[in-house]
Motif scaffolding. Structure first.
Motif, PDB file in Angstrom:
ATOM      1  N   LYS A 152       8.539 -12.831  -9.743  1.00 40.54           N
ATOM      2  CA  LYS A 152       9.687 -13.678 -10.096  1.00 40.54           C
ATOM      3  C   LYS A 152      10.783 -12.868 -10.783  1.00 40.54           C
ATOM      4  CE  LYS A 152       7.142 -17.992 -10.517  1.00 40.54           C
ATOM      5  NZ  LYS A 152       6.543 -18.969 -11.422  1.00 40.54           N
ATOM      6  N   ASN A 153      10.389 -11.958 -11.677  1.00 45.03           N
ATOM      7  CA  ASN A 153      11.380 -11.121 -12.372  1.00 45.03           C
ATOM      8  C   ASN A 153      12.092 -10.188 -11.398  1.00 45.03           C
ATOM      9  OD1 ASN A 153      10.813 -12.325 -14.814  1.00 45.03           O
ATOM     10  ND2 ASN A 153       9.468 -10.695 -15.525  1.00 45.03           N
ATOM     11  N   LEU A 154      11.357  -9.647 -10.422  1.00 47.66           N
ATOM     12  CA  LEU A 154      11.964  -8.774  -9.425  1.00 47.66           C
ATOM     13  C   LEU A 154      12.967  -9.562  -8.576  1.00 47.66           C
ATOM     14  CD1 LEU A 154      12.195  -6.061  -8.017  1.00 47.66           C
ATOM     15  CD2 LEU A 154      10.170  -6.643  -6.671  1.00 47.66           C
ATOM     16  N   MET A 155      12.584 -10.759  -8.151  1.00 46.89           N
ATOM     17  CA  MET A 155      13.496 -11.582  -7.360  1.00 46.89           C
ATOM     18  C   MET A 155      14.727 -11.982  -8.178  1.00 46.89           C
ATOM     19  SD  MET A 155      11.012 -13.870  -4.911  1.00 46.89           S
ATOM     20  CE  MET A 155      10.294 -14.805  -6.223  1.00 46.89           C
ATOM     21  N   ALA A 156      14.538 -12.293  -9.451  1.00 45.51           N
ATOM     22  CA  ALA A 156      15.665 -12.652 -10.324  1.00 45.51           C
ATOM     23  C   ALA A 156      16.634 -11.476 -10.480  1.00 45.51           C
ATOM     24  CB  ALA A 156      15.154 -13.109 -11.683  1.00 45.51           C
ATOM     25  N   LEU A 157      16.088 -10.269 -10.596  1.00 43.90           N
ATOM     26  CA  LEU A 157      16.928  -9.075 -10.705  1.00 43.90           C
ATOM     27  C   LEU A 157      17.779  -8.908  -9.445  1.00 43.90           C
ATOM     28  CD1 LEU A 157      17.765  -6.365 -12.055  1.00 43.90           C
ATOM     29  CD2 LEU A 157      15.761  -5.345 -10.944  1.00 43.90           C
ATOM     30  N   LEU A 158      17.157  -9.078  -8.298  1.00 43.43           N
ATOM     31  CA  LEU A 158      17.887  -8.931  -7.034  1.00 43.43           C
ATOM     32  C   LEU A 158      18.953 -10.009  -6.872  1.00 43.43           C
ATOM     33  CD1 LEU A 158      14.889  -8.044  -4.707  1.00 43.43           C
ATOM     34  CD2 LEU A 158      16.597  -6.494  -5.663  1.00 43.43           C
ATOM     35  N   GLU A 159      18.603 -11.231  -7.228  1.00 46.54           N
ATOM     36  CA  GLU A 159      19.565 -12.328  -7.113  1.00 46.54           C
ATOM     37  C   GLU A 159      20.720 -12.165  -8.098  1.00 46.54           C
ATOM     38  OE1 GLU A 159      16.896 -15.639  -7.452  1.00 46.54           O
ATOM     39  OE2 GLU A 159      16.433 -15.597  -5.301  1.00 46.54           O
ATOM     40  N   SER A 160      20.456 -11.560  -9.256  1.00 47.99           N
ATOM     41  CA  SER A 160      21.533 -11.324 -10.220  1.00 47.99           C
ATOM     42  C   SER A 160      22.555 -10.317  -9.687  1.00 47.99           C
ATOM     43  CB  SER A 160      20.965 -10.838 -11.562  1.00 47.99           C
ATOM     44  OG  SER A 160      20.549  -9.488 -11.479  1.00 47.99           O
ATOM     45  N   LYS A 161      22.135  -9.482  -8.744  1.00 49.95           N
ATOM     46  CA  LYS A 161      23.046  -8.529  -8.102  1.00 49.95           C
ATOM     47  C   LYS A 161      23.736  -9.149  -6.884  1.00 49.95           C
ATOM     48  CE  LYS A 161      23.685  -4.630  -8.485  1.00 49.95           C
ATOM     49  NZ  LYS A 161      24.785  -3.870  -9.058  1.00 49.95           N
ATOM     50  N   GLY A 162      23.412 -10.409  -6.582  1.00 44.56           N
ATOM     51  CA  GLY A 162      24.077 -11.110  -5.486  1.00 44.56           C
ATOM     52  C   GLY A 162      23.386 -11.003  -4.144  1.00 44.56           C
ATOM     53  N   SER A 163      22.171 -10.492  -4.112  1.00 43.12           N
ATOM     54  CA  SER A 163      21.469 -10.372  -2.833  1.00 43.12           C
ATOM     55  C   SER A 163      20.692 -11.649  -2.520  1.00 43.12           C
ATOM     56  CB  SER A 163      20.528  -9.165  -2.842  1.00 43.12           C
ATOM     57  OG  SER A 163      19.441  -9.396  -3.687  1.00 43.12           O
ATOM     58  N   PHE A 164      20.349 -11.812  -1.248  1.00 41.48           N
ATOM     59  CA  PHE A 164      19.572 -12.954  -0.790  1.00 41.48           C
ATOM     60  C   PHE A 164      18.140 -12.496  -0.551  1.00 41.48           C
ATOM     61  CE2 PHE A 164      23.871 -13.750   0.991  1.00 41.48           C
ATOM     62  CZ  PHE A 164      24.198 -14.824   0.195  1.00 41.48           C
ATOM     63  N   VAL A 165      17.204 -13.004  -1.336  1.00 38.06           N
ATOM     64  CA  VAL A 165      15.794 -12.661  -1.150  1.00 38.06           C
ATOM     65  C   VAL A 165      15.278 -13.554  -0.022  1.00 38.06           C
ATOM     66  CG1 VAL A 165      13.516 -12.526  -2.215  1.00 38.06           C
ATOM     67  CG2 VAL A 165      15.548 -12.020  -3.577  1.00 38.06           C
ATOM     68  N   ILE A 166      15.035 -12.949   1.148  1.00 38.05           N
ATOM     69  CA  ILE A 166      14.606 -13.732   2.308  1.00 38.05           C
ATOM     70  C   ILE A 166      13.090 -13.802   2.426  1.00 38.05           C
ATOM     71  CG2 ILE A 166      16.733 -13.344   3.594  1.00 38.05           C
ATOM     72  CD1 ILE A 166      15.091 -11.277   5.278  1.00 38.05           C
ATOM     73  N   ASP A 167      12.390 -12.940   1.699  1.00 38.17           N
ATOM     74  CA  ASP A 167      10.927 -12.963   1.720  1.00 38.17           C
ATOM     75  C   ASP A 167      10.414 -12.248   0.478  1.00 38.17           C
ATOM     76  OD1 ASP A 167       8.369 -13.476   2.587  1.00 38.17           O
ATOM     77  OD2 ASP A 167       8.488 -12.265   4.403  1.00 38.17           O
ATOM     78  N   PHE A 168       9.187 -12.579   0.090  1.00 38.34           N
ATOM     79  CA  PHE A 168       8.536 -11.911  -1.033  1.00 38.34           C
ATOM     80  C   PHE A 168       7.039 -11.915  -0.768  1.00 38.34           C
ATOM     81  CE2 PHE A 168       9.207 -16.347  -2.011  1.00 38.34           C
ATOM     82  CZ  PHE A 168       7.963 -16.781  -2.449  1.00 38.34           C
TER      83      PHE A 168
END
Length: 135
Positions: A101-117
């Motif tokens: 969750k923290n990794l996805m939050a970091l990516l989303e804070s940079k404006g990226s779209f997490v399409i899978d995890f």
């Protein structure tokens, strides 16, 4: 397609997964640039890539902390805005969900779209699964 893989950690399983994913992606005729985030590294430009894989090993059981090298690298990267990303972790006994969750939050804070995890449990099967997202 062109993809980048950014990772950080000292886990042997992580290194094996990175090599396997590289092999699977290259075998399918795609290009993969592998970047190991280390202290003091210059930030990269991710604009040329269609997809970015980002992963790490779980390093803390309760807080879900991410490796500081990975966090620093991601924060300095250019081109993650509106970029499709896939987050993955090499799980430990506990702390897996929080780290992911923290990794996805970091990516989303940079404006990226997490399409899978994914939590990587079976290297061969999971590398095939994540590589299939490139098509």
């Amino acid at each position: 397609m062109r993809a980048a893989l950014i990772y950080s950690g000292k886990s042997k399983k992580l290194e094996l997964f990175v090599k396997k994913l590289f092999s699977v992606i290259e075998k399918k005729g795609n290009e993969l640039k592998v970047i190991k985030a280390e202290r003091g590294m210059m930030a990269g430009n991710l604009l040329p890539y269609d997809l970015v894989f980002i992963g790490c090993s779980v390093i803390s059981f309760f807080k879900g902390e991410l490796p500081s090298e990975l966090v620093d690298y991601i924060k300095k990267c250019v081109g993650l805005e509106k970029k499709k990303t896939i987050a993955f972790i090499i799980p430990s006994l506990i702390g897996n969900d929080k780290t992911l969750k923290n990794l996805m939050a970091l990516l989303e804070s940079k404006g990226s779209f997490v399409i899978d995890f994914k939590q990587i449990k079976e290297i061969d099967k999971d590398s095939e699964l994540l590589a299939s997202r490139l098509t």
